[in-house]
Design a protein around this motif. Structure first.
Motif, PDB file in Angstrom:
ATOM      1  N   LEU A 274     -10.621  -2.307  -4.123  1.00  0.00           N
ATOM      2  CA  LEU A 274     -10.383  -1.800  -2.763  1.00  0.00           C
ATOM      3  C   LEU A 274      -9.532  -0.540  -2.795  1.00  0.00           C
ATOM      4  N   SER A 275      -8.533  -0.542  -3.656  1.00  0.00           N
ATOM      5  CA  SER A 275      -7.663   0.619  -3.790  1.00  0.00           C
ATOM      6  C   SER A 275      -8.502   1.852  -4.156  1.00  0.00           C
TER       7      SER A 275
ATOM      8  N   ARG B  74      -2.884   1.457   8.213  1.00  0.00           N
ATOM      9  CA  ARG B  74      -3.826   1.156   7.126  1.00  0.00           C
ATOM     10  C   ARG B  74      -4.955   0.271   7.638  1.00  0.00           C
TER      11      ARG B  74
ATOM     12  N   ILE C  43      -2.422   1.006  -4.185  1.00  0.00           N
ATOM     13  CA  ILE C  43      -1.902  -0.345  -3.933  1.00  0.00           C
ATOM     14  C   ILE C  43      -1.127  -0.760  -5.175  1.00  0.00           C
TER      15      ILE C  43
ATOM     16  N   LEU D  82      -8.997  -6.465   3.544  1.00  0.00           N
ATOM     17  CA  LEU D  82      -8.223  -7.504   2.860  1.00  0.00           C
ATOM     18  C   LEU D  82      -8.441  -8.904   3.428  1.00  0.00           C
TER      19      LEU D  82
ATOM     20  N   LEU E 138      -7.928  -0.672   5.164  1.00  0.00           N
ATOM     21  CA  LEU E 138      -7.436  -1.587   4.136  1.00  0.00           C
ATOM     22  C   LEU E 138      -7.176  -2.976   4.719  1.00  0.00           C
TER      23      LEU E 138
ATOM     24  N   SER F  95       0.844  -1.201   0.000  1.00  0.00           N
ATOM     25  CA  SER F  95       0.000   0.000   0.000  1.00  0.00           C
ATOM     26  C   SER F  95       0.874   1.243   0.000  1.00  0.00           C
TER      27      SER F  95
ATOM     28  N   LEU G  61     -11.213   2.837  -1.246  1.00  0.00           N
ATOM     29  CA  LEU G  61     -10.579   3.352  -0.021  1.00  0.00           C
ATOM     30  C   LEU G  61      -9.637   4.522  -0.331  1.00  0.00           C
TER      31      LEU G  61
END
Lengths: 325, 325
Positions: free
Chosen positions: B282-283, B196, B290, B203, B199, B158, B286
């Motif tokens: 997700l990158s 993070r 990444i 994950l 994140l 990240s 959020l």
């Protein structure tokens, strides 16, 4: 072997001392990842305590005693909540990695951990001035707090008081003294306090309020008085003083330490008068002296602790609220 | 006001920042007794970390940055397990009680604690050389460990790497430099790392293995390689380097710090190739960069990390296993 590997190897024996069920099925992960993962159930009590060289122990304390003591003071906090210890974490800051010292430190800790069947489940080792922080965790289905004392309760303490303060004094003066059996016992009481784990556990449902005597009886009972909003009367005639203490110091000094010396790690608790048979029974089956030292006198706005029959002037000790009768 | 009361008052605001449900119903007792009592449910992850003055931070670090940083490094450990932070304990050793310093320290810690809605639930304050130990606790229904990496996985990180090492260098040299926006950003990255948390949480179920980058990417990936018994190939061309880093230092230095500088507290994780869309998603939601930096190359007896396209000679950094291609 590098320092990192050495430390890892030395601490290994501390990691597998848990009762089988909690070591395996209750931990998804112990040491070796970013965090430990506990598969929780029920109430978890936890207490964190730091011991600093030169403040909480002298630089020349035998390392095995130090290891024992660091864990003992934390288990004592759990006992004071009526919690059964389950596991602990250790953050240790070391000036240097010295194998002999570290081995002895760990063996002292292991001694106590084995007795209570608790595992080290996480930690951090850093470089710097010698400082040891432990967080101990315990199962606590029915906690006993400080705030439950009721008017009319009896006030009890376990074991004997003042020994640790005497032990510290003897330890500091040891080069100018001949240490007999009594004096060595007192030093041991300072270096290796006995956390009253079984007693604390058994007092759940019996004691109304409880804590461990770490700052001195009067200071600690003041915590109960304030939290419970009551006033407590201690009778100095009733204080449990060990033969070792009375053989090594005069009565005045002994009473002063019993009232204000810290580090005894005995339990102080209040219980209703009807519980006196239960308390006597616990004392007998656990083979731990328990002494009634006073009572919860009244509920008032100025929560306080007072002493009667003190052979010493407690006001000069900085405790304004105490009155001699 | 005596020191004890002062400390108690100053720390008060940290005790009521928890989400309502966890602050009230999940705690039978927080600060103010011998131990805190948590009414547990589900998996509890916990991590303990110590920061020592002169070792982990310079004596002139702004106290609010220090307070922030101490909590951040612990939350980062929880994030690396895919745990959601719930509460924390703090053992602080202070040379003296200085109200202005302590207030700033607490405000920095509060800043981060408020963001993640976590309460201080226990602690110990002692006198001695400045040392801060925090144990952070998190809910962890589906933990991600270090040992789950599989051959063929992609390796991701990240944010950007090397910033904190650059920031430390700039902080130490600040009196001989003109600090522009880029340089101040890098210093901030060292003093106020971003754990993070969201994140790490997201994950769970995606990453096979995960940790936070605290010792440097290569050292930390070695932990994954060893725990998972695989070998990892990192492509130095792919390393995420911030504009601030590239504007302030030459490329060689930037790559070296990205590979071996510590303290970035970014997440490094492996995930199967099929998960690349999920990782990209997700990158985006959020809003955290990444970057794929390599892959899990093979399972072999000699678990290792290798670097290709390194513009620097990584063998001189003491990493024997790394090969340049």
């Amino acid at each position: 072997m590098d320092e990192f590997t050495l430390i890892k190897t030395l601490f290994q024996p501390l990691q597998e001392l848990g009762r089988e069920e909690q070591a395996s099925s209750s931990f998804l992960k112990k040491i070796g990842d970013d965090a430990a993962v506990w598969k929780g159930q029920g109430n978890l009590a936890f207490s964190i305590d730091t011991l600093v060289e030169g403040v909480h122990f002298t630089p020349d304390i035998p390392p095995d005693d130090l290891g024992y003591r660091c864990l003992a003071v934390n288990l004592s906090d759990l006992a004071a909540m009526s919690a059964t210890p389950l596991f602990y974490t250790l953050a240790i800051t070391l000036p240097k990695v010295e194998q002999a010292w570290l081995s002895a430190f760990i063996s002292g800790m292991e001694n106590l951990a084995r007795k209570h069947q608790i595992s080290l489940v996480g930690g951090d080792t850093t470089k710097g001035p010698l400082t040891i922080t432990i967080q101990a965790h315990g199962s606590c289905p029915d906690p006993v707090y400080r705030d439950g004392a009721k008017v009319g309760d009896d006030v009890y303490v376990s074991g004997s008081l003042g020994d640790a303060a005497a032990g510290l004094k003897l330890w500091l003066d040891r080069n100018t003294l001949t240490l007999d059996e009594h004096k060595n016992y007192l030093i041991q009481r300072f270096h290796r306090p006995t956390p009253r784990v079984e007693l604390g556990d058994a007092l759940s449902g019996v004691a109304h309020a409880m804590l461990d005597v770490s700052d001195g009886l009067l200071a600690d009972l003041t915590h109960i008085a304030e939290a419970s909003d009551v006033s407590i009367m201690v009778d100095a005639h009733l204080l449990p003083l060990s033969d070792a203490l009375l053989n090594s110091f005069d009565k005045h000094q002994a009473v002063e330490w019993a009232l204000t010396g810290g580090d005894d790690y005995e339990l102080a608790f209040t219980a209703p008068v009807e519980a006196c048979d239960a308390v006597r029974f616990l004392s007998r089956i656990l083979n731990i002296p328990i002494t009634r030292v006073g009572s919860v006198a009244s509920s008032n706005t100025e929560a306080s602790v007072q002493v009667k029959n003190a052979v010493i002037d407690v006001t000069r000790l900085g405790y304004n609220h105490f009155q001699n009768e």
